[in-house]
Design a protein around this motif. Structure first.
Motif, mmCIF file in Angstrom:
data_model
loop_
_atom_site.group_PDB
_atom_site.id
_atom_site.type_symbol
_atom_site.label_atom_id
_atom_site.label_comp_id
_atom_site.label_asym_id
_atom_site.label_seq_id
_atom_site.Cartn_x
_atom_site.Cartn_y
_atom_site.Cartn_z
ATOM 1 N N TYR A 74 0.844 -1.193 0.000
ATOM 2 C CA TYR A 74 0.000 0.000 0.000
ATOM 3 C C TYR A 74 0.883 1.249 0.000
ATOM 4 N N LEU A 77 1.453 8.304 1.700
ATOM 5 C CA LEU A 77 1.357 9.609 1.059
ATOM 6 C C LEU A 77 1.510 10.732 2.069
ATOM 7 N N ASP A 118 -2.821 4.820 1.749
ATOM 8 C CA ASP A 118 -3.867 4.603 0.748
ATOM 9 C C ASP A 118 -4.382 3.176 0.889
ATOM 10 N N GLY A 121 -7.950 3.059 -2.022
ATOM 11 C CA GLY A 121 -8.523 4.310 -2.493
ATOM 12 C C GLY A 121 -8.948 5.282 -1.409
ATOM 13 N N THR A 122 -8.876 4.883 -0.148
ATOM 14 C CA THR A 122 -9.232 5.759 0.972
ATOM 15 C C THR A 122 -7.965 6.167 1.715
ATOM 16 N N ARG A 123 -7.825 7.461 1.957
ATOM 17 C CA ARG A 123 -6.663 7.963 2.702
ATOM 18 C C ARG A 123 -6.923 7.827 4.201
#
Length: 138
Positions: A74, A77, A118, A121-123
């Protein structure tokens, strides 16, 4: 195997194939103390120094809230984009929250740095922490 892996992760112990490999030098994985590069000359000394000087990614611990844990592969970010990748992660039964180890850029490796994982798709917000995650009290 899952229980053993969770215990290893809580103790902050690197696993070959995840946090250790032929491409990762000891200093990146927090094991720089195991190589006495300043005490003698050896084959590979210059290569180790070049990797460290090149701002290679370093291993950090990440803690987050909730029940969704970052897994190997994963992305990690910051506000501007990708800064690293999860190597191991799990929901810690001992600590009661998700934990992960990741290689990230040295600029975002200080304890307390706020990052994101991530997760499909969800932070998910995560905070850099020192390893190990769990320390036995006396």
């Amino acid at each position: 195997l899952a229980a053993r892996d969770t215990l290893r992760l809580e103790a902050g112990m690197p696993l070959y194939g995840h946090e250790l490999s032929l491409e990762i030098v000891p200093a990146q994985a927090g094991l720089g103390r195991s190589v006495a590069a300043d005490k003698s000359d050896f084959v590979g000394r210059d290569a180790l120094a070049a990797v460290v000087a090149a701002d290679a990614p370093v291993l950090v611990g990440l803690v987050s809230e909730g029940k969704r844990a970052g897994r190997a592969g994963y992305a990690v970010l910051d506000a501007d984009g990708p800064v690293g990748e999860i190597t191991s992660g799990a929901l810690s039964p001992t600590l009661g929250h998700p934990i992960a180890m990741a290689f990230v850029a040295p600029a975002v490796s200080a304890p307390g740095t706020e990052l994101f994982i991530d997760v499909r798709g969800t932070r998910i917000p995560a905070t850099v922490t020192t390893l190990p995650f769990y320390r036995r009290t006396a």
